[in-house]
Design a protein around this motif. Structure first.
Motif, PDB file in Angstrom:
ATOM      1  N   SER A  10       0.798  -1.224   0.000  1.00 54.01           N
ATOM      2  CA  SER A  10       0.000   0.000   0.000  1.00 54.01           C
ATOM      3  C   SER A  10       0.831   1.275   0.000  1.00 54.01           C
ATOM      4  O   SER A  10       0.335   2.352  -0.320  1.00 54.01           O
ATOM      5  CB  SER A  10      -0.930   0.018   1.217  1.00 54.01           C
ATOM      6  N   SER A  18       5.292  -2.972  -6.834  1.00 51.68           N
ATOM      7  CA  SER A  18       4.106  -3.440  -7.553  1.00 51.68           C
ATOM      8  C   SER A  18       3.999  -2.769  -8.911  1.00 51.68           C
ATOM      9  O   SER A  18       3.715  -3.421  -9.926  1.00 51.68           O
ATOM     10  CB  SER A  18       2.849  -3.176  -6.725  1.00 51.68           C
ATOM     11  N   ALA A  30      -0.926  -7.774  -5.319  1.00 52.75           N
ATOM     12  CA  ALA A  30      -0.437  -6.792  -4.351  1.00 52.75           C
ATOM     13  C   ALA A  30      -1.296  -6.869  -3.096  1.00 52.75           C
ATOM     14  O   ALA A  30      -2.500  -6.589  -3.140  1.00 52.75           O
ATOM     15  CB  ALA A  30      -0.488  -5.389  -4.950  1.00 52.75           C
ATOM     16  N   LEU A  31      -0.695  -7.264  -1.988  1.00 54.59           N
ATOM     17  CA  LEU A  31      -1.438  -7.512  -0.759  1.00 54.59           C
ATOM     18  C   LEU A  31      -1.096  -6.485   0.318  1.00 54.59           C
ATOM     19  O   LEU A  31       0.077  -6.200   0.561  1.00 54.59           O
ATOM     20  CB  LEU A  31      -1.124  -8.911  -0.230  1.00 54.59           C
ATOM     21  N   HIS A  35      -5.947  -1.677   0.752  1.00 56.17           N
ATOM     22  CA  HIS A  35      -5.732  -1.935  -0.678  1.00 56.17           C
ATOM     23  C   HIS A  35      -6.105  -0.745  -1.559  1.00 56.17           C
ATOM     24  O   HIS A  35      -5.887  -0.778  -2.768  1.00 56.17           O
ATOM     25  CB  HIS A  35      -6.561  -3.144  -1.125  1.00 56.17           C
ATOM     26  N   ILE A  38      -3.320   1.018  -3.982  1.00 51.05           N
ATOM     27  CA  ILE A  38      -2.932   0.204  -5.136  1.00 51.05           C
ATOM     28  C   ILE A  38      -4.118  -0.010  -6.069  1.00 51.05           C
ATOM     29  O   ILE A  38      -3.973  -0.065  -7.292  1.00 51.05           O
ATOM     30  CB  ILE A  38      -2.312  -1.136  -4.671  1.00 51.05           C
ATOM     31  N   SER A  39      -5.323  -0.101  -5.504  1.00 48.26           N
ATOM     32  CA  SER A  39      -6.531  -0.234  -6.338  1.00 48.26           C
ATOM     33  C   SER A  39      -6.722   0.987  -7.215  1.00 48.26           C
ATOM     34  O   SER A  39      -7.175   0.881  -8.365  1.00 48.26           O
ATOM     35  CB  SER A  39      -7.769  -0.422  -5.459  1.00 48.26           C
ATOM     36  N   CYS A  48      -5.509  -6.979  -6.471  1.00 45.38           N
ATOM     37  CA  CYS A  48      -5.292  -6.673  -5.058  1.00 45.38           C
ATOM     38  C   CYS A  48      -6.571  -6.918  -4.264  1.00 45.38           C
ATOM     39  O   CYS A  48      -7.674  -6.859  -4.799  1.00 45.38           O
ATOM     40  CB  CYS A  48      -4.807  -5.242  -4.865  1.00 45.38           C
TER      41      CYS A  48
END
Length: 226
Positions: A10, A18, A30-31, A35, A38-39, A48
């Motif tokens: 994140s 990422s 991507a965890l 989230h 990154i979303s 993610c």
């Protein structure tokens, strides 16, 4: 193209990593607990979902995703970490365990889930810290964090031996100071010599090629103290 899992995606190094992998055409899972950053990229190569290393339901979600969708993991980067900056005598047992739950047990859990999906030439890269390296300069207030980072160094060495015949390869990078939010928490006002992007670029190359040269190795990636 590789299928790459990155934890702690994140912000900071994980976020930059990422993007680097996705922009190069690799498929990225991507965890992170949050989230949304990154979303918001809406990158076609990034998948993610909200993921908490300390929660069983998140681990089950990862297991189901690999079983049902990806079926293979080429690279796992254990980047997520939890920092606690507090005098040792003031740290409760609960707080100490919470740091280990993310930095040690969470790393072990995610790695255990991914190994069956990894080919012989797969690569598990765990991000540690110079604070976890025996003989390095240590700083007060980081007893839980630094000792947990030392634990994953030993874990990496053992897993490399345990899986040396079947793969994947395991390596651990002990990072020095990188200009991240976590560094600011640990050392307020300190200006690191490296940005998150610069370190991410190093990690990107190492994750793709480092297992050709190393297995079960600790590499100290640091040009400064801290």
């Amino acid at each position: 193209m590789k299928k790459v899992i990155i934890t702690g995606a994140s912000r900071g190094i994980g976020f930059e990593l990422s993007k680097l992998f996705a922009d190069a055409g690799h498929q990225v899972l991507a965890l992170s607990r949050n989230h949304l950053p990154i979303s918001a990229l809406k990158h076609p190569n990034i998948t993610c979902f909200s993921f908490d290393l300390a929660k069983e339901e998140s681990l089950h979600k990862l297991q189901d995703f690999l079983n049902d969708q990806w079926k293979q993991v080429d690279i796992l980067i254990n980047n997520a970490g939890k920092l606690l900056h507090k005098p040792f005598k003031a740290i409760s047992s609960k707080e100490f365990k919470e740091v280990y739950q993310v930095n040690v047990f969470g790393v072990a859990d995610v790695t255990r889930i991914c190994i069956p999906f990894m080919p012989k030439d797969g690569h598990v890269v765990t991000v540690s810290s110079m604070g976890g390296v025996q003989g390095s300069v240590k700083f007060p207030g980081l007893s839980a964090y630094s000792s947990s980072k030392g634990a994953v160094i030993t874990l990496t060495e053992i897993l490399a031996e345990e899986y040396k015949e079947t793969g994947p390869s395991f390596n651990v990078l002990a990072l020095g100071a990188v200009q991240t939010e976590m560094l600011e928490e640990a050392f307020p006002g300190y200006q690191a010599p490296l940005t998150s992007l610069e370190m991410a670029e190093y990690l990107y190359d190492f994750a793709l090629t480092g297992n050709k040269f190393y297995n079960g190795k600790l590499l100290q990636v640091s040009s400064s103290t801290p």
